[in-house]
Design an enzyme around this catalytic site. Sequence first.
Site, PDB file in Angstrom:
ATOM      1  N   ASP A   1       0.986  -1.100  -0.018  1.00 38.42           N
ATOM      2  CA  ASP A   1       0.193   0.089  -0.063  1.00 38.42           C
ATOM      3  C   ASP A   1       1.033   1.104  -0.089  1.00 38.42           C
ATOM      4  O   ASP A   1       2.016   1.297   0.352  1.00 38.42           O
ATOM      5  CB  ASP A   1      -1.035  -0.079   1.115  1.00 38.42           C
ATOM      6  CG  ASP A   1      -1.602   1.205   1.326  1.00 38.42           C
ATOM      7  OD1 ASP A   1      -2.422   1.803   0.513  1.00 38.42           O
ATOM      8  OD2 ASP A   1      -1.751   1.878   2.746  1.00 38.42           O
TER       9      ASP A   1
ATOM     10  N   ASP B   1      -0.272   5.404   0.617  1.00 40.12           N
ATOM     11  CA  ASP B   1      -0.685   6.430   1.661  1.00 40.12           C
ATOM     12  C   ASP B   1      -0.733   5.810   3.084  1.00 40.12           C
ATOM     13  O   ASP B   1      -1.390   4.963   3.322  1.00 40.12           O
ATOM     14  CB  ASP B   1      -1.806   6.845   1.365  1.00 40.12           C
ATOM     15  CG  ASP B   1      -1.714   7.779  -0.169  1.00 40.12           C
ATOM     16  OD1 ASP B   1      -0.572   8.727  -0.026  1.00 40.12           O
ATOM     17  OD2 ASP B   1      -2.605   7.402  -0.950  1.00 40.12           O
TER      18      ASP B   1
HETATM   19  C1  XBP Z   1      -5.378   6.267   0.024  1.00 39.64           C
HETATM   20  C2  XBP Z   1      -6.568   6.946  -0.810  1.00 39.64           C
HETATM   21  C3  XBP Z   1      -5.973   7.994  -1.697  1.00 39.64           C
HETATM   22  C4  XBP Z   1      -5.446   9.192  -1.064  1.00 39.64           C
HETATM   23  C5  XBP Z   1      -5.570  10.503  -1.909  1.00 39.64           C
HETATM   24  O1  XBP Z   1      -4.888   5.263  -0.988  1.00 39.64           O
HETATM   25  O2  XBP Z   1      -7.564   6.705  -0.474  1.00 39.64           O
HETATM   26  O3  XBP Z   1      -7.580   8.477  -2.045  1.00 39.64           O
HETATM   27  O4  XBP Z   1      -6.012   9.547   0.038  1.00 39.64           O
HETATM   28  O5  XBP Z   1      -5.122  10.244  -3.326  1.00 39.64           O
HETATM   29  P1  XBP Z   1      -3.902   4.074  -0.350  1.00 39.64           P
HETATM   30  P2  XBP Z   1      -6.067  10.638  -4.422  1.00 39.64           P
HETATM   31  O6  XBP Z   1      -3.669   3.895   1.324  1.00 39.64           O
HETATM   32  O7  XBP Z   1      -4.379   2.777  -1.021  1.00 39.64           O
HETATM   33  O8  XBP Z   1      -2.439   4.326  -1.001  1.00 39.64           O
HETATM   34  O9  XBP Z   1      -6.616  11.814  -3.998  1.00 39.64           O
HETATM   35  O10 XBP Z   1      -5.351  10.645  -5.609  1.00 39.64           O
HETATM   36  O11 XBP Z   1      -7.291   9.704  -4.477  1.00 39.64           O
HETATM   37 MG    MG Z   2      -3.148   3.460   2.969  1.00 36.45          MG
END
Ligand code: XBP
Ligand code: MG
Length: 266
Positions: free
Chosen positions: A10, A12
Amino acid sequence: MSKLKALLWDVDGTLAETERDGHRVAFNLAFEAFGLPWRWDDARYGQLLQVTGGRERLMHDMNSRPDAPPLAGERDALARALHAKKNTLYAELVAGTGIPLRGGVLELMHECLDQGVRMAIATTTSRSNLEALMRKHMGERWADWFGAVVCGEDVQRKKPDPEVFVKAMQALGVGPLEAVALEDSPGGVAAARAANCPVIVTRSFYFAQAAVEGAIAVGLGLHTREGWRPAPGARSPQPNAGQDDRIRLADIADWFTQRDTISDYP
Ligand code: XBP
Ligand code: MG
């Protein structure tokens, strides 16, 4: 018992605290740039993270704001414009000051490269955000490290739907019980589990206390062996006088092979 062939990362919250230090900050700058009085503090953003996808998160927030455009089409157009601005600002922030990778992440990636354990990115963030982050930390050739890179644009349904993990495993050519996912959020855990992929949780800022179900291990982060449940196994290298007290690939492999005898660590 199958062998561990791949790690699915993953982004973020797992690679870096990009939600707290990147996306939330950039959303607020985008609101300001558009002359909007809206601001998301940590408490509100933490709630909003239940909605995956930045544009979807904006739409959800606008639906409960009396000062948002009244027509659904107008809200949709505003969300698209704000989201595009947010992503531009996010990329500038990540390329400029930068957001550090979490401790132990790069080291574990290097171990995978050295030991032939394949890697994929499985994220619901936009590809441009991922590229900005990875380029900053791993250089222009960052994608060479990964056998598959699956982003928000590549799926019909974002996490907690399993699609992103299913696509990543298909692209790597590994079966569900041959890979481990590294996640920070309950939605991400649910997505991996629905894809039949064992999952390890590294706690992040917004999900520090969140209930997670069915992870094979849960801990504070890859930087430390302290506080993990279950504790890292005896076969793994021992803590080194506080110098390199990190979780290693051998620990992940241990949790992976023990997965039939351990379950549901909170
Ligand atoms: C996390 C998300 C993303 C980010 C923002 O993704 O849900 O929406 O918050 O990015 P993960 P965007 O934990 O799966 O990496 O604005 O590009 O959606
Ligand atoms: Mg995440």
